[in-house]
Write a protein that holds these residues in place. Sequence first.
Motif, PDB file in Angstrom:
ATOM      1  N   ALA A 196      73.480  -0.760  -3.477  1.00 31.46           N
ATOM      2  CA  ALA A 196      72.993  -1.836  -4.172  1.00 31.46           C
ATOM      3  C   ALA A 196      71.378  -1.566  -3.188  1.00 31.46           C
ATOM      4  O   ALA A 196      70.426  -1.676  -4.144  1.00 31.46           O
ATOM      5  CB  ALA A 196      72.903  -3.160  -3.216  1.00 31.46           C
ATOM      6  N   ALA A 197      71.486  -0.912  -2.460  1.00 30.89           N
ATOM      7  CA  ALA A 197      69.449  -0.367  -1.378  1.00 30.89           C
ATOM      8  C   ALA A 197      69.536  -0.055  -2.530  1.00 30.89           C
ATOM      9  O   ALA A 197      67.820   0.125  -2.724  1.00 30.89           O
ATOM     10  CB  ALA A 197      69.980  -0.300  -0.078  1.00 30.89           C
ATOM     11  N   LEU A 198      70.262   1.726  -3.018  1.00 33.40           N
ATOM     12  CA  LEU A 198      69.440   2.202  -3.868  1.00 33.40           C
ATOM     13  C   LEU A 198      69.065   2.233  -5.408  1.00 33.40           C
ATOM     14  O   LEU A 198      67.662   2.466  -5.860  1.00 33.40           O
ATOM     15  CB  LEU A 198      70.609   3.271  -3.682  1.00 33.40           C
ATOM     16  CG  LEU A 198      70.937   5.104  -4.988  1.00 33.40           C
ATOM     17  CD1 LEU A 198      69.041   5.943  -3.935  1.00 33.40           C
ATOM     18  CD2 LEU A 198      71.557   5.790  -5.033  1.00 33.40           C
ATOM     19  N   VAL A 199      69.789   1.606  -5.562  1.00 33.84           N
ATOM     20  CA  VAL A 199      69.691   0.282  -6.804  1.00 33.84           C
ATOM     21  C   VAL A 199      68.067  -0.288  -6.961  1.00 33.84           C
ATOM     22  O   VAL A 199      67.612   0.264  -7.941  1.00 33.84           O
ATOM     23  CB  VAL A 199      70.869  -0.496  -7.247  1.00 33.84           C
ATOM     24  CG1 VAL A 199      70.490  -0.651  -8.497  1.00 33.84           C
ATOM     25  CG2 VAL A 199      72.111   0.310  -8.070  1.00 33.84           C
ATOM     26  N   ALA A 200      68.385  -0.808  -6.107  1.00 36.82           N
ATOM     27  CA  ALA A 200      67.045  -1.890  -5.475  1.00 36.82           C
ATOM     28  C   ALA A 200      65.369  -0.357  -5.439  1.00 36.82           C
ATOM     29  O   ALA A 200      64.369  -0.731  -5.626  1.00 36.82           O
ATOM     30  CB  ALA A 200      67.135  -2.197  -4.137  1.00 36.82           C
ATOM     31  N   VAL A 201      65.773   0.390  -4.561  1.00 38.20           N
ATOM     32  CA  VAL A 201      64.272   0.985  -4.176  1.00 38.20           C
ATOM     33  C   VAL A 201      64.160   1.599  -5.544  1.00 38.20           C
ATOM     34  O   VAL A 201      63.204   1.935  -6.077  1.00 38.20           O
ATOM     35  CB  VAL A 201      64.867   2.345  -3.562  1.00 38.20           C
ATOM     36  CG1 VAL A 201      64.558   3.540  -3.621  1.00 38.20           C
ATOM     37  CG2 VAL A 201      65.312   2.211  -2.350  1.00 38.20           C
ATOM     38  N   PHE A 202      65.669   1.680  -6.411  1.00 35.20           N
ATOM     39  CA  PHE A 202      65.343   2.733  -8.059  1.00 35.20           C
ATOM     40  C   PHE A 202      64.596   2.380  -8.721  1.00 35.20           C
ATOM     41  O   PHE A 202      63.108   2.516  -8.948  1.00 35.20           O
ATOM     42  CB  PHE A 202      65.969   3.647  -8.821  1.00 35.20           C
ATOM     43  CG  PHE A 202      66.082   3.989  -9.888  1.00 35.20           C
ATOM     44  CD1 PHE A 202      65.978   5.425 -10.211  1.00 35.20           C
ATOM     45  CD2 PHE A 202      66.426   3.464 -10.823  1.00 35.20           C
ATOM     46  CE1 PHE A 202      65.909   5.983 -11.498  1.00 35.20           C
ATOM     47  CE2 PHE A 202      66.396   3.668 -12.310  1.00 35.20           C
ATOM     48  CZ  PHE A 202      65.862   5.317 -12.424  1.00 35.20           C
ATOM     49  N   PHE A 203      65.041   0.927  -9.109  1.00 31.21           N
ATOM     50  CA  PHE A 203      64.345  -0.274  -9.620  1.00 31.21           C
ATOM     51  C   PHE A 203      63.311  -0.341  -8.820  1.00 31.21           C
ATOM     52  O   PHE A 203      61.778  -0.583 -10.508  1.00 31.21           O
ATOM     53  CB  PHE A 203      64.975  -1.598  -9.761  1.00 31.21           C
ATOM     54  CG  PHE A 203      65.012  -2.600 -10.810  1.00 31.21           C
ATOM     55  CD1 PHE A 203      64.465  -2.151 -11.899  1.00 31.21           C
ATOM     56  CD2 PHE A 203      63.635  -3.664  -9.505  1.00 31.21           C
ATOM     57  CE1 PHE A 203      63.705  -3.470 -12.834  1.00 31.21           C
ATOM     58  CE2 PHE A 203      63.255  -5.057 -10.679  1.00 31.21           C
ATOM     59  CZ  PHE A 203      63.144  -4.679 -11.907  1.00 31.21           C
ATOM     60  N   SER A 204      62.372  -0.381  -8.144  1.00 31.69           N
ATOM     61  CA  SER A 204      61.443  -0.968  -7.237  1.00 31.69           C
ATOM     62  C   SER A 204      59.950  -0.182  -7.781  1.00 31.69           C
ATOM     63  O   SER A 204      58.541  -0.390  -7.728  1.00 31.69           O
ATOM     64  CB  SER A 204      61.073  -1.990  -5.640  1.00 31.69           C
ATOM     65  OG  SER A 204      61.919  -0.260  -5.583  1.00 31.69           O
ATOM     66  N   TYR A 205      60.304   0.723  -7.849  1.00 34.49           N
ATOM     67  CA  TYR A 205      60.148   2.209  -7.793  1.00 34.49           C
ATOM     68  C   TYR A 205      59.221   2.935  -9.642  1.00 34.49           C
ATOM     69  O   TYR A 205      58.607   3.428 -10.200  1.00 34.49           O
ATOM     70  CB  TYR A 205      59.653   3.702  -7.315  1.00 34.49           C
ATOM     71  CG  TYR A 205      59.400   2.627  -5.448  1.00 34.49           C
ATOM     72  CD1 TYR A 205      58.219   3.490  -5.806  1.00 34.49           C
ATOM     73  CD2 TYR A 205      60.211   2.496  -4.881  1.00 34.49           C
ATOM     74  CE1 TYR A 205      57.291   3.189  -4.088  1.00 34.49           C
ATOM     75  CE2 TYR A 205      59.893   2.225  -3.624  1.00 34.49           C
ATOM     76  CZ  TYR A 205      58.194   2.877  -3.319  1.00 34.49           C
ATOM     77  OH  TYR A 205      57.883   2.297  -1.717  1.00 34.49           O
ATOM     78  N   TYR A 206      60.438   2.421 -10.443  1.00 30.63           N
ATOM     79  CA  TYR A 206      60.653   2.831 -11.525  1.00 30.63           C
ATOM     80  C   TYR A 206      61.570   2.181 -13.004  1.00 30.63           C
ATOM     81  O   TYR A 206      61.385   2.407 -13.948  1.00 30.63           O
ATOM     82  CB  TYR A 206      61.740   4.539 -11.805  1.00 30.63           C
ATOM     83  CG  TYR A 206      61.445   5.372 -10.632  1.00 30.63           C
ATOM     84  CD1 TYR A 206      60.617   6.475 -10.895  1.00 30.63           C
ATOM     85  CD2 TYR A 206      62.145   5.029  -9.473  1.00 30.63           C
ATOM     86  CE1 TYR A 206      60.370   7.546  -9.832  1.00 30.63           C
ATOM     87  CE2 TYR A 206      61.501   6.144  -8.714  1.00 30.63           C
ATOM     88  CZ  TYR A 206      61.165   7.608  -9.210  1.00 30.63           C
ATOM     89  OH  TYR A 206      60.749   8.683  -7.995  1.00 30.63           O
ATOM     90  N   TYR A 207      60.737   0.723 -12.711  1.00 26.19           N
ATOM     91  CA  TYR A 207      61.407  -0.549 -13.284  1.00 26.19           C
ATOM     92  C   TYR A 207      59.961   0.149 -15.016  1.00 26.19           C
ATOM     93  O   TYR A 207      60.299  -0.547 -15.878  1.00 26.19           O
ATOM     94  CB  TYR A 207      61.307  -1.606 -12.570  1.00 26.19           C
ATOM     95  CG  TYR A 207      60.101  -1.888 -12.198  1.00 26.19           C
ATOM     96  CD1 TYR A 207      59.068  -3.001 -13.420  1.00 26.19           C
ATOM     97  CD2 TYR A 207      59.035  -1.838 -11.585  1.00 26.19           C
ATOM     98  CE1 TYR A 207      57.554  -3.480 -13.114  1.00 26.19           C
ATOM     99  CE2 TYR A 207      57.803  -2.235 -11.955  1.00 26.19           C
ATOM    100  CZ  TYR A 207      57.301  -3.162 -11.974  1.00 26.19           C
ATOM    101  OH  TYR A 207      55.765  -3.536 -11.954  1.00 26.19           O
TER     102      TYR A 207
END
Length: 210
Positions: A196-207
């Motif tokens: 979940a943390a990995l997905v959140a980081v990915f989304f927050s930077y690459y959305y």
Amino acid sequence: MLERISVRERRDLIIAWLAISIAFTLIFIRPSGKVVPEVYLLFFGVSLVTVGIGFVLHELSHKFTAMKYGFWAEFRRDNLMLVVAVALAALVGVVFAAPGATMIYGPTITRQQNGKISAAGPIVNLVLCIPFAILLFAGPFVPLTVFSLNVVSLIGLVGLQVNAMIAFFNMLPVSVLDGKKVWAWNKGIFIALFGAALVAVFFSYYYIYL
């Protein structure tokens, strides 16, 4: 609740909060190159709010979860790591968000108790990602701008990124970080939280590219 937070702990939390707010500010303004003082102050103010919420609630969640099990727990800052966090942010653009730790005092702690206490912090940060994501998407509908920046969207973006980064960093299964203790307690919960943390980081930077 506040009476359970000692004067020393409040001081340590405030100093650590200010230091990592500076570190995150340096990260967020780094891509802009030369920045005027007004823009730096804007990002510092936003970082104070977002880092303050994410960092302080992360540490307090450790504290009060530990106290639920009958332990006494207090946050203690690490001055060396505070300097390292700011220096790394300024020099290489990386935030090493380990400004201290919540120290637990009392009888022998079980692996399960230690795992649950450790998981409490990242869980809080992952939950906080939700309201900040809402602010990010609601920003365009709220015409509040400073220096051509939509303040609501900026708070949402920074808050989302800060909480995602804090959750991900602390879930790394190394050294004294939360992830190692969660892994030792329950590997299924570790995988869920780390994912979940990995997905959140990915989304927050690459959305913006999705």
